[in-house]
Design an enzyme around this catalytic site. Structure first.
Site, PDB file in Angstrom:
ATOM      1  CD  GLU A 120    -102.586 -48.632  -3.035  1.00 29.52           C
ATOM      2  OE1 GLU A 120    -102.016 -47.705  -2.447  1.00 29.52           O
ATOM      3  OE2 GLU A 120    -102.287 -49.830  -2.862  1.00 29.52           O
ATOM      4  CB  VAL A 123    -102.439 -43.757   1.218  1.00 29.13           C
ATOM      5  CG1 VAL A 123    -101.061 -43.236   1.605  1.00 29.13           C
ATOM      6  CG2 VAL A 123    -103.249 -44.061   2.463  1.00 29.13           C
ATOM      7  CD  GLU A 181    -109.293 -34.183   0.833  1.00 30.03           C
ATOM      8  OE1 GLU A 181    -110.358 -34.729   1.118  1.00 30.03           O
ATOM      9  OE2 GLU A 181    -108.504 -34.658  -0.012  1.00 30.03           O
ATOM     10  CG  ASP A 192    -105.226 -35.433   3.062  1.00 27.74           C
ATOM     11  OD1 ASP A 192    -106.314 -35.974   2.831  1.00 27.74           O
ATOM     12  OD2 ASP A 192    -104.201 -35.642   2.388  1.00 27.74           O
ATOM     13  CE  LYS A 196    -103.828 -38.494   1.372  1.00 27.72           C
ATOM     14  NZ  LYS A 196    -103.477 -37.327   0.548  1.00 27.72           N
TER      15      LYS A 196
HETATM   16  N1  HSE Z   1    -106.408 -33.502  -1.037  1.00 27.12           N
HETATM   17  C1  HSE Z   1    -105.607 -34.659  -1.228  1.00 27.12           C
HETATM   18  C2  HSE Z   1    -104.198 -34.240  -1.597  1.00 27.12           C
HETATM   19  C3  HSE Z   1    -106.217 -35.510  -2.301  1.00 27.12           C
HETATM   20  O1  HSE Z   1    -104.025 -33.073  -1.963  1.00 27.12           O
HETATM   21  O2  HSE Z   1    -103.289 -35.046  -1.509  1.00 27.12           O
HETATM   22  C4  HSE Z   1    -105.593 -36.861  -2.447  1.00 27.12           C
HETATM   23  O3  HSE Z   1    -105.686 -37.617  -1.272  1.00 27.12           O
END
Ligand code: HSE
Length: 392
Positions: A120, A123, A181, A192, A196
């Protein structure tokens, strides 16, 4: 309730967060027995006897029944997860890249090894999107899942639009706050969000998509003038991840694109590191999930929920999984704004219909309709001097 002996991989922002949270919750019957880290010299806020550098100190420990995997190196994480399964350990992970790249394989391995794989936290941080898709919407015919799934970019866009921060200032602040990240390219270029989106698509529609084939553009090419345009016209600019079934063709569209969102729309109210996701369903029409999408404690909240779910042997079943994946991103059109400091003459032939055009000193824009075939061409969508923003 089974006792959970946890082996934790990674002690960064989130690793330290879940360590502290579990320390404060003895009633959960879950304790961290060992922590594997890369750099043994770094000072850590936990007793030194907990730390090891050899992954096998956790993976080969028969007393450890749960691996919580929170490291940034996706290849190393993949091998750790696989070996943990083989050794009969449940895995809780926040690693969206690994999951997106090996989703079906890892789900099959959890079945084969009779363990649970929960993610969980991968995402939307604290927002329980996967659990909702798995448990609540498992029999509902969904039409789309769409929204803001990356906290870092939403934080940057909010600061740029509302506080006139520069891109660099806003990014720095997102890093200091622990939202970004390790390599923020994954955030700001939309990778990213694409990872997701791929994870969500399997749980929402039962079909796999390759995150590299998501039509993707990040926020790095946006210019100040684009924000001025948005304000004048009553829009916010948001990085929207959208996975959507086209009913007529049973084809899927999967995009991560800067998007003009009307200020009176729910998504426009999602600011800073918050995430917000709209779930479009044939029965309930539209629902909205909202919460903190990044940061130490919001992510720890999702991890905690997964760890406690292990105590009653919970696992994802992905009941919607199709035998044949759906076709995606083959057909489709979007209304698009293309802005630039330079003349846009060279791209007018990409648009099938031009609705509006402006040519001023040092600022040009064009609004029209573009096919997916043109939109996804690498030299266009990733052109560093073109702001590309779609309309909802
Ligand atoms: N780097 C990601 C973001 C962290 O900023 O959403 C959480 O998944």
């Amino acid at each position: 309730m089974q006792k959970l002996n946890i082996g934790l991989f990674g002690f960064g922002i989130v690793g330290e967060g879940i360590y502290k949270v579990l320390e404060e919750k003895p009633q959960l019957n879950a304790n961290i027995k060992k922590i594997v880290i890369k750099d043994a010299q770094k000072k850590r806020n936990a007793p030194s006897e907990l730390f090891f550098t050899d992954p096998n100190s956790i993976l080969e420990d028969p007393e450890i029944n749960v691996v919580v995997e929170l490291i940034s190196d996706a290849d190393v994480a993949y091998h750790i997860i696989k070996k943990a399964f083989q050794n009969g350990k449940h895995v809780v992970s926040a690693n969206k890249k690994v999951i997106a790249e090996h989703h079906v394989e890892l789900l099959e391995l959890q079945e084969k090894n009779k363990v649970s794989f929960l993610y969980e936290a991968s995402v939307c941080g604290s927002v329980p999107i996967i659990r909702n898709l798995e448990e609540y919407f498992d029999n509902d015919l969904l039409n789309y899942v769409s929204g803001i799934v990356n906290g870092t970019t939403n934080y940057i866009l909010t600061k740029m639009a509302q506080e006139n921060s520069s891109y660099q200032e806003a990014l720095k602040s997102a890093q200091v706050n622990g939202f970004a990240e390790a390599d923020p390219t994954a955030d700001v270029e939309g990778f990213d969000a694409a990872h997701k989106l791929s994870i969500v698509t399997l749980h929402a529609f039962g079909t796999t998509i390759d995150s590299l084939q998501v039509i993707r553009k990040g926020i790095t090419a946006l210019q100040e003038k684009d924000f001025v345009y948005a304000k004048e016209k009553g829009f916010a600019i948001k990085l929207i991840a959208n996975t959507k079934i086209i009913k007529e063709t049973n084809e899927l569209q999967a995009t991560v694109l800067p998007t003009f969102v009307r200020l009176d729309q729910t998504i426009a109210l999602v600011n800073n590191e918050y995430n917000g996701v709209l779930i479009g369903s044939s029965l309930s029409d539209e629902q909205f999930l909202y919460g903190k999408g990044a940061g130490r404690y919001p992510t720890s909240s999702a991890l905690l929920s997964d760890i406690s779910a292990l105590q009653y042997d919970y696992k994802y079943e992905v009941r919607k999984k199709l035998d044949q994946p759906l076709i995606y991103n083959q057909n489709g059109y979007r209304k698009i704004y293309i802005g630039s400091k330079f003349s846009l003459e060279f791209i007018t032939n990409k648009l099938e219909h031009i609705e509006e055009r402006f040519d001023g000193a040092g600022y040009h824009y064009i609004i029209g309709k573009i096919s997916f075939d043109e939109l996804k061409k690498e030299d266009f969508i990733h052109h560093p001097q073109l702001s590309i923003i779609v309309f909802e």
